[in-house]
Structure formats: C-alpha cells, structure tokens
Scaffold this motif. Structure first.
Motif: not given
Length: 181
Positions: A1-4, A56-67, A112-117, A125-127
């Motif tokens: 999920l969120y693979c481009g 399930v491999l998840l890499s949700p958009p992270c721009g709003t959490f960026s350092a 994404s959290c609900l998908a992991m649950s 498995g998931f990451a």
C-alpha cells in the motif's frame, strides 16, 4: 500500500513480481478502483488482508510528520507530540491547504493502522515504514492512538534504520513497525 507507480522497474512491487510473488500494489491514485482515499476501497483491502494476502507492506504519505516541519525554511509545523492529529490552536491559523493536508494525512495514517490491526488479527504479516523521530518536538504516526494500539498487539515490534532517498547524500532515519507471520 502506497507503493507509487506499481509498474516502476526499480519499485518494490516489480522486484517482488520478478521473484515470483503475486503482488497487489496500490497507491493513492493509480486508478479509480485503487483510490486509497476511498472508504469502499479500504473495505476491499480489509477483505483481501483477511483472505488473500500473506504480507502487507505500508508506506503511507509522511509529509505532515516530516522532521523538517517547523525548522528553518521548511514547511510549517502542523502537528506536535502532544497533538499528533494536528495543532488545535496554531499561532497563525491554518490555511485551507494546511487543514486539507492534515485531514488527508490523518485519513491515510489511521487507515494504515487499521490495516495493520486487521493483518495481525488475520495472522498476516505486515511492515509499516515511517519517518524516525529525531527531534523531541517532532510528531510521529506512532503517537496516534491507533498506532499505539497496534504497538501493543502480541508479536508487534519496531526497528529503526537509515535509508537513502533516491540515492541522496543524506540519510533518511526510518522506523518500521512490523509483525512477521
């Protein structure tokens, strides 16, 4: 999920296909039937996680959490550790664009959290990949209530690593929340 783009030659979906794996690759808008902003699509994803997939491999958009948010010339801070869903009273009110970024970022993070649950309940498995917290005032997907619930599930772990974004010169501190079946 969120693979481009799922057909990208150097992308994870294509690398897995070349190794003989069946891959269901979805991103925010690869096609209408795979639109990750649509609740109906998430119902199908939950069903697939429960009945069709092994990992399930998840890499949700992270721009709003960026350092880089709220630092130097970086974009403005939208979240804090105390308010990971979004600042309730920012010094300068959020623009419509800021509010929309938060809404969409929260949607993808919570889904994404609900998908992991769902995956953990199904023994799948998931990451989930997300930015590592490197500053004490940095918000993280891991601070959301839904992510904390996933972290407490039996067998769920977290690991940190550095990766380079597109062979960049600087490191990209990353955390992985995972469950292996």
């Amino acid at each position: 999920l969120y693979c481009g783009l799922s057909s990208r030659p150097a992308g994870i979906p294509e690398m897995l296909r070349q190794r003989g794996h069946r891959v269901i690759a979805m991103d925010i808008k690869n096609s209408p039937e795979q639109d990750l902003t649509d609740d109906a699509v998430w119902c199908r994803i939950s069903d697939q996680i429960e009945h069709e997939v092994d990992f399930v491999l998840l890499s949700p958009p992270c721009g709003t959490f960026s350092a880089c948010r709220g630092r130097g010339r970086g974009p403005r801070r939208l979240r804090s550790p105390a308010e990971p869903y979004g600042l309730s009273n920012p010094a300068t009110p959020f623009s419509a664009k800021d509010r929309e970024q938060l809404r969409v970022g929260n949607f993808h993070s919570v889904k994404s959290c609900l998908a992991m649950s769902t995956a953990r309940s199904a023994g799948c498995g998931f990451a989930l990949e997300r930015p590592e917290v490197i500053f004490p005032d940095q918000a993280s997907l891991s601070q959301l209530d839904e992510a904390k619930q996933v972290a407490m599930l039996p067998g769920v772990g977290t690991s940190s690593l550095d990766q380079c974004q597109f062979e960049g010169e600087s490191r990209k501190p990353t955390s992985i929340t995972f469950y292996t079946n």
